[in-house]
Design an enzyme around this catalytic site. Structure first.
Site, PDB file in Angstrom:
ATOM      1  N   SER A 169      48.851   2.620 -13.707  1.00  0.00           N
ATOM      2  CA  SER A 169      48.755   3.216 -12.225  1.00  0.00           C
ATOM      3  C   SER A 169      48.912   2.312 -10.728  1.00  0.00           C
ATOM      4  O   SER A 169      49.085   1.325 -10.531  1.00  0.00           O
ATOM      5  CB  SER A 169      46.893   3.543 -11.901  1.00  0.00           C
ATOM      6  OG  SER A 169      46.425   4.329 -13.185  1.00  0.00           O
TER       7      SER A 169
HETATM    8  N1  SAH Z   1      43.941   2.173 -16.298  1.00  0.00           N
HETATM    9  C1  SAH Z   1      45.239   2.516 -16.769  1.00  0.00           C
HETATM   10  C2  SAH Z   1      46.332   3.777 -16.900  1.00  0.00           C
HETATM   11  C3  SAH Z   1      45.868   4.166 -17.538  1.00  0.00           C
HETATM   12  S1  SAH Z   1      46.501   5.426 -18.138  1.00  0.00           S
HETATM   13  C4  SAH Z   1      46.475   0.837 -16.232  1.00  0.00           C
HETATM   14  O1  SAH Z   1      45.571   0.373 -15.438  1.00  0.00           O
HETATM   15  O2  SAH Z   1      47.104   0.264 -17.003  1.00  0.00           O
HETATM   16  C5  SAH Z   1      45.760   6.361 -18.623  1.00  0.00           C
HETATM   17  C6  SAH Z   1      45.295   5.900 -20.346  1.00  0.00           C
HETATM   18  O3  SAH Z   1      44.024   7.228 -20.563  1.00  0.00           O
HETATM   19  C7  SAH Z   1      46.252   5.718 -21.502  1.00  0.00           C
HETATM   20  O4  SAH Z   1      46.646   4.536 -21.664  1.00  0.00           O
HETATM   21  C8  SAH Z   1      46.375   6.890 -22.673  1.00  0.00           C
HETATM   22  O5  SAH Z   1      45.832   6.432 -24.067  1.00  0.00           O
HETATM   23  C9  SAH Z   1      43.928   6.323 -22.537  1.00  0.00           C
HETATM   24  N2  SAH Z   1      43.323   7.636 -22.572  1.00  0.00           N
HETATM   25  C10 SAH Z   1      43.816   9.481 -22.479  1.00  0.00           C
HETATM   26  N3  SAH Z   1      42.880  10.131 -23.246  1.00  0.00           N
HETATM   27  C11 SAH Z   1      41.742   9.782 -23.258  1.00  0.00           C
HETATM   28  C12 SAH Z   1      40.638   9.508 -24.167  1.00  0.00           C
HETATM   29  N4  SAH Z   1      40.281  11.016 -24.429  1.00  0.00           N
HETATM   30  N5  SAH Z   1      40.412   8.478 -24.244  1.00  0.00           N
HETATM   31  C13 SAH Z   1      39.849   6.885 -24.668  1.00  0.00           C
HETATM   32  N6  SAH Z   1      41.572   6.719 -23.255  1.00  0.00           N
HETATM   33  C14 SAH Z   1      42.275   8.122 -23.498  1.00  0.00           C
END
Ligand code: SAH
Length: 226
Positions: A73
């Site tokens: 993000s």
């Molecule tokens: N916080 C992260 C950014 C995350 S992007 C950082 O600092 O880099 C969103 C993430 O959510 C992705 O890695 C994706 O795989 C995860 N995601 C999507 N759906 C999900 C779910 N149902 N349960 C857990 N993780 C999920």
């Protein structure tokens, strides 16, 4: 960033976050983020959480791809969500959407224990190895569907979801301790979502505030569980 030192890169990132907070003050109800949050952001080496080829852009105030169609993000959004979570040093928090582990690292400096889940096992493995290598030892990671939360360690003092949900997952509200905040983007996938703060008061009553429009990758398959 290649012409900037690491320290200059961090300084630039913090300056961009401060500017963006001022621009959005009417939406976010504050004109700056707390000193604890800003100092945690100053300490985490963001360039270690992006693919090597993108290191020159690590301190830019924008999201970056991390593989598997996912993103790390934007720093301002990380600062805002962390500030809204209102962490304290003795808190145990849950993060849904580990991704690169960057937000996890920020939280691990602010809280006693961080639990973080990601749906994609490869991202969980890479983030866990990275956090261990960099010395963040109070974060426990597992792969799984975060729509159902992580009941084994509940209740949590705060919960942060870094993927867009079409609605607030009931299990996450259940797993929030009275007095705690759930920070979550809610809205249609890939379009603009509302960043929401769900607060559970000391008597268990829940209120929801909408902050500003954000654009997150979707919380995948969440309607099939729970
Ligand atoms: N916080 C992260 C950014 C995350 S992007 C950082 O600092 O880099 C969103 C993430 O959510 C992705 O890695 C994706 O795989 C995860 N995601 C999507 N759906 C999900 C779910 N149902 N349960 C857990 N993780 C999920």
């Amino acid at each position: 960033m290649s012409l900037l030192t690491h320290a200059q890169g961090i300084e630039q990132m913090l300056a961009d976050i401060r500017t963006e907070a001022l621009y959005t003050r009417d939406l976010i109800g504050r004109d700056a983020f707390g000193a604890r949050v800003m100092s945690a952001l100053a300490k985490v080496p963001r360039e270690q959480f992006v693919p090597e080829a993108l290191r020159a852009a690590a301190f830019d105030d924008g999201p970056l791809p991390i593989g598997h169609g996912q993103t790390i993000s934007q720093p301002y959004i990380v600062a805002l969500m962390t500030d809204l979570l209102a962490t304290q040093a003795d808190h145990r928090v849950l993060e849904i959407g580990t991704g690169s582990g960057y937000q996890t690292a920020v939280l691990s400096l602010l809280c006693r224990q961080v639990y973080s889940m990601d749906l994609i096992p490869d991202l969980t493995r890479t983030a866990a190895a990275r956090l261990t290598r960099l010395g963040y030892h109070n974060a426990e990671l597992r792969s799984g569907n975060g729509y159902a939360g992580w009941p084994e360690h509940a209740p949590y003092d705060g919960i942060i979801v870094t993927a867009a949900a079409t609605h607030i997952p009931p299990a996450l509200v259940d797993q929030l301790r009275p007095g705690g905040n759930l920070v979550i983007p809610v809205g249609p996938p890939y379009l603009s979502q509302d960043l929401k703060v769900v607060h559970k008061d000391d008597h268990g009553s829940v209120t929801t505030r909408s902050m500003l429009g954000v654009a997150f990758v979707p919380l995948v398959d969440h309607e099939q569980i729970g």
